[in-house]
Structures are given as structure tokens and as C-alpha cells.
Motif scaffolding. Structure first.
Motif, short mmCIF file in Angstrom:
data_model
loop_
_atom_site.label_atom_id
_atom_site.label_comp_id
_atom_site.label_asym_id
_atom_site.label_seq_id
_atom_site.Cartn_x
_atom_site.Cartn_y
_atom_site.Cartn_z
N VAL A 177 0.83 -1.21 0.00
CA VAL A 177 0.00 0.00 0.00
C VAL A 177 0.86 1.26 0.00
CG1 VAL A 177 -1.61 1.34 1.42
CG2 VAL A 177 -2.02 -1.10 1.02
N ASP A 178 1.99 1.22 0.70
CA ASP A 178 2.84 2.41 0.80
C ASP A 178 3.70 2.65 -0.44
OD1 ASP A 178 1.85 3.04 3.26
OD2 ASP A 178 3.60 2.36 4.39
N GLU A 179 4.11 1.55 -1.10
CA GLU A 179 5.18 1.73 -2.08
C GLU A 179 4.92 1.17 -3.48
OE1 GLU A 179 8.99 0.49 -0.62
OE2 GLU A 179 8.68 1.37 1.37
N HIS A 180 3.95 0.30 -3.67
CA HIS A 180 3.84 -0.33 -4.98
C HIS A 180 3.01 0.50 -5.97
CE1 HIS A 180 3.74 -3.43 -8.07
NE2 HIS A 180 4.64 -4.08 -7.37
N GLU A 181 3.49 0.60 -7.19
CA GLU A 181 2.82 1.41 -8.20
C GLU A 181 1.46 0.85 -8.61
OE1 GLU A 181 5.16 1.54 -11.72
OE2 GLU A 181 5.29 -0.64 -11.94
N TRP A 182 1.21 -0.44 -8.38
CA TRP A 182 -0.07 -1.02 -8.76
C TRP A 182 -1.21 -0.62 -7.83
CZ3 TRP A 182 1.45 -6.84 -9.94
CH2 TRP A 182 2.19 -6.88 -11.13
N LEU A 183 -0.91 -0.05 -6.68
CA LEU A 183 -1.96 0.29 -5.74
C LEU A 183 -3.01 1.20 -6.37
CD1 LEU A 183 -3.06 0.27 -2.77
CD2 LEU A 183 -1.91 2.48 -2.53
N LYS A 184 -2.56 2.13 -7.21
CA LYS A 184 -3.49 3.11 -7.80
C LYS A 184 -4.50 2.44 -8.73
CE LYS A 184 -0.57 4.25 -11.81
NZ LYS A 184 0.31 3.07 -11.62
N ASP A 185 -4.22 1.22 -9.16
CA ASP A 185 -5.12 0.52 -10.09
C ASP A 185 -6.18 -0.31 -9.37
OD1 ASP A 185 -3.46 1.50 -12.13
OD2 ASP A 185 -2.17 -0.28 -12.05
N VAL A 186 -6.01 -0.53 -8.06
CA VAL A 186 -6.87 -1.47 -7.35
C VAL A 186 -8.23 -0.83 -7.04
CG1 VAL A 186 -7.15 -2.87 -5.27
CG2 VAL A 186 -4.89 -2.64 -6.34
N GLY A 187 -9.29 -1.54 -7.42
CA GLY A 187 -10.64 -1.06 -7.14
C GLY A 187 -11.35 -1.84 -6.06
N LEU A 188 -10.98 -3.10 -5.86
CA LEU A 188 -11.63 -3.96 -4.89
C LEU A 188 -10.68 -5.08 -4.51
CD1 LEU A 188 -14.49 -4.46 -3.50
CD2 LEU A 188 -14.84 -6.17 -5.29
N VAL A 189 -10.77 -5.52 -3.25
CA VAL A 189 -9.89 -6.58 -2.74
C VAL A 189 -10.75 -7.76 -2.26
CG1 VAL A 189 -8.12 -7.20 -1.05
CG2 VAL A 189 -8.19 -4.87 -1.99
N LEU A 190 -10.33 -8.97 -2.60
CA LEU A 190 -10.89 -10.20 -2.02
C LEU A 190 -9.79 -10.85 -1.20
CD1 LEU A 190 -12.72 -11.78 -5.12
CD2 LEU A 190 -13.59 -10.07 -3.51
N ASN A 191 -9.99 -10.93 0.12
CA ASN A 191 -8.98 -11.47 1.02
C ASN A 191 -9.45 -12.78 1.63
OD1 ASN A 191 -6.53 -11.35 2.57
ND2 ASN A 191 -7.73 -10.72 4.34
N PHE A 192 -8.56 -13.77 1.66
CA PHE A 192 -8.91 -15.09 2.18
C PHE A 192 -8.06 -15.39 3.42
CE2 PHE A 192 -10.39 -14.98 -2.10
CZ PHE A 192 -11.59 -15.68 -2.06
N GLU A 193 -8.75 -15.64 4.54
CA GLU A 193 -8.07 -15.76 5.83
C GLU A 193 -8.67 -16.89 6.68
OE1 GLU A 193 -5.86 -15.23 7.87
OE2 GLU A 193 -4.73 -13.45 7.35
N ALA A 194 -8.08 -17.11 7.85
CA ALA A 194 -8.56 -18.14 8.77
C ALA A 194 -8.18 -17.79 10.19
CB ALA A 194 -7.98 -19.50 8.40
N ARG A 195 -9.08 -18.11 11.12
CA ARG A 195 -8.79 -17.97 12.56
C ARG A 195 -9.21 -19.26 13.27
NH1 ARG A 195 -9.36 -15.46 17.67
NH2 ARG A 195 -7.84 -13.77 17.93
N GLY A 196 -8.92 -20.36 12.64
CA GLY A 196 -9.28 -21.69 13.10
C GLY A 196 -8.98 -22.66 11.98
N SER A 197 -9.55 -23.85 12.04
CA SER A 197 -9.24 -24.82 11.00
C SER A 197 -10.49 -25.44 10.37
CB SER A 197 -8.36 -25.95 11.57
OG SER A 197 -9.03 -26.60 12.64
N GLY A 198 -11.66 -24.85 10.60
CA GLY A 198 -12.86 -25.40 10.00
C GLY A 198 -14.06 -24.50 10.17
N GLY A 199 -15.21 -25.04 9.78
CA GLY A 199 -16.46 -24.30 9.88
C GLY A 199 -16.73 -23.46 8.65
N PRO A 200 -17.90 -22.84 8.59
CA PRO A 200 -18.23 -22.00 7.43
C PRO A 200 -17.33 -20.78 7.34
CG PRO A 200 -19.84 -21.70 9.19
CD PRO A 200 -18.96 -22.85 9.61
N SER A 201 -17.09 -20.36 6.12
CA SER A 201 -16.33 -19.14 5.89
C SER A 201 -17.31 -17.96 5.87
CB SER A 201 -15.57 -19.21 4.56
OG SER A 201 -14.94 -17.99 4.28
N TYR A 202 -17.09 -17.01 6.76
CA TYR A 202 -17.98 -15.86 6.85
C TYR A 202 -17.52 -14.76 5.90
CZ TYR A 202 -20.08 -17.90 11.01
OH TYR A 202 -20.74 -18.72 11.87
#
Length: 294
Positions: A177-202
Motif C-alpha cells: 500500500v505504501d510503495e507499490h505502483e499497482w496500488l493506484k489501479d486497485v478497485g476492490l480486494v478479495l482477502n482469504f483468511e482463517a482464525r481456526g481450522s474449520g467451519g463455514p467461511s464468513y
């Protein structure tokens, strides 16, 4: 009238509760015939297994191995990759070197790009990082592979950012976010994460403005197993840790979706975050979000 037997009523209630949770997730079945144009949980699992062989936090010997593996897999898809290197204190004041993995799929038009995001470093507390966030990296690798089979010419650019040093303070995201030239092109982010090892993804939204447009477009994409509620984000905001997506919202005013699962949270940041413990239905759920949204 005779009253319904108590035991029958109890069984009905138990069945209803069981089905209400089962219906939230796709059901994983080992692939008999692997269709090249569809997301395969089995193919994604190959990535998870490779990524989570050893703890691979920043500074660990396996950290470079995992980075090299991801780069090689992106290159197999015909994508040109690059490594963004730099030092940053991140959100928590932990100065660290970050080595982000980047690739870009060129679109037919010149509009804003969609950024796919997850991180490849594991937590330094002995975690093997299968769920957090090997599952996210694997979802993106397999999702992009399937997408390119059916959509060789996407409308918009798609940027892939597999960030580094997330566990130390969102450092990789901060560096991008601070330094990459591609940041200006980004319109939306899809982020995939986990705080456990199962269950539905919220599905959690991060936005600095109204979220009605995000909701309407999510509905239009029509993922088969949507799971979301307003309470989840309220709880998320109270937790002491954020995700990479928070950096995009707070520092660059870019909106996005978080897809994260939290069941079996006792595996989080431990050696139990391993390949065997990752719920296969949960990994399939992540893929069921990514494909229609792409």
C-alpha cells in the motif's frame, strides 16, 4: 390428542440444528474426474500440503521454500511474477523485511483491477500454517487456474498479491500500500483468511462508506453458499488483530471482502494448524466464494 413423544421432539430439534449447519457448506467429495475448468478442492489440497510441511514464519528456513513454491506455481499458469522487497514496521511497530509475491492478469479494458489477497508466512509460534493462511493461498492458486481455463481474456486486470509478514503486523500489505505502483489501479480486494481450522467461511466487508453496493454486487455474483451476519463484523472489530485487508481500507480507502473461517479456533497459531486438521468442506467453501466473484 396425544402429545408428541419427548424423545421424538428432541430428535427433530437435533436434526434441524444439524441440517442448518450442514447446509451452510458445500460437501467435499474426493474428485473422481477432475474437471479442468472447475475449482477442485483436491487440487487446492495439494498446495496446502506442500505449503504446510514445516513452520514457515519470517526468518524460518522453510519461509523461502514456500515462497519459491508459490512463485513456481504461478509461473506454471503462465503468469509473470515479481517479488516486492522492503522493510516496514507494519501496523504493530515490528520492523521486518517483507517479500511479497505478485502477479497480474491483463484484462481487455482499462478499468480498475480486482486484487486477490492472502499471506504465505505462518505464525512464529510453531504453526504449520495450513489454514492460516495456506488455505487462502491454495484457494487463489486453484481458483486462478480454473478461471484462466474458462476466461482467458478477463474484462478487468486481476492482481494477485500473496503478502509476507502478515503475522508480524500486516507488514507485507503495508509495504504494498505504501510503495507499490499497482496500488493506484486497485478497485476492490478479495482477502482469504482463517482464525481456526474449520467451519463455514464468513463473508465480512470492510468499507469506509455505505456497504449497499458491495452487498448488491455480492448477491449478483450469486455464490452458492453465502454465510454472513452483521454481528460477525462487530465481533471482528473488537478482536486485537486485523487482517491485511484492514491496511487497504484504512490507509488507501479501498473496499474489500474478507472470507474467513473461525471454527476449531484452538488450532489457531499452533502446531495443530496442519494439513490433517484443515476441514475439507471449509476449503471447498472458500473456492465456492472465489469462482463466482471472479
Amino acid at each position: 390428542m396425544k402429545k408428541t413423544p419427548t424423545i421424538l421432539t428432541l430428535l427433530v430439534v437435533v436434526l434441524a440444528v444439524y441440517w442448518s449447519f450442514r447446509a451452510l457448506l458445500p460437501q467435499y467429495n474426493a474428485d473422481n474426474t477432475i474437471v479442468e475448468t472447475e475449482f477442485s478442492t483436491d487440487r487446492a489440497l495439494v498446495h496446502v500440503k506442500e505449503i504446510s510441511k514445516e513452520p514457515h514464519a519470517v526468518g524460518f528456513p522453510a519461509h523461502a521454500k514456500v515462497r519459491s513454491y508459490i512463485v513456481a506455481e504461478l509461473q506454471k499458469l503462465g503468469l509473470e511474477t515479481s517479488i516486492q522487497e522492503g522493510y516496514t514496521a507494519g501496523d504493530w511497530g515490528n520492523l521486518s523485511k517483507a517479500e511479497n509475491i505478485l502477479a497480474r492478469i491483463k484484462g481487455k479494458e482499462s478499468g480498475k483491477a480486482l486484487l486477490l489477497l492472502s499471506h504465505y508466512d505462518s505464525n512464529p509460534h510453531s504453526s504449520l500454517g495450513a489454514s492460516d493462511a495456506g488455505s487462502g493461498v491454495a484457494t487463489i492458486l486453484e481458483g486462478v487456474r480454473a478461471f484462466l481455463k474458462t476466461n482467458p481474456n478477463s474484462k478487468n486486470d486481476i492482481i494477485i498479491l500473496i503478502s509476507d509478514a502478515e503475522e508480524l503486523g500486516l507488514n507485507g500489505a503495508d509495504l504494498f500500500v505504501d510503495e507499490h505502483e499497482w496500488l493506484k489501479d486497485v478497485g476492490l480486494v478479495l482477502n482469504f483468511e482463517a482464525r481456526g481450522s474449520g467451519g463455514p467461511s464468513y463473508m465480512l466487508m470492510e468499507t469506509n462508506r455505505g456497504n449497499s453496493r458491495l452487498i448488491s454486487e455480492f448477491i449478483t455474483a450469486n455464490p452458492e453458499f453465502p454465510v454472513a451476519n452483521s454481528l460477525a463484523y462487530s465481533i471482528y472489530k473488537m478482536l486485537p488483530n486485523d487482517t491485511d485487508l484492514t491496511v487497504f481500507r484504512e490507509d488507501a480507502d479501498i473496499e474489500g471482502f474478507n472470507f474467513a473461517f473461525i471454527d476449531d479456533h484452538f488450532d489457531y497459531h499452533t502446531a495443530n494448524d496442519n494439513y490433517e486438521r484443515l476441514d475439507r468442506n471449509t476449503l471447498a467453501h472458500q473456492g465456492s466464494y472465489l469462482m463466482p466473484l471472479l
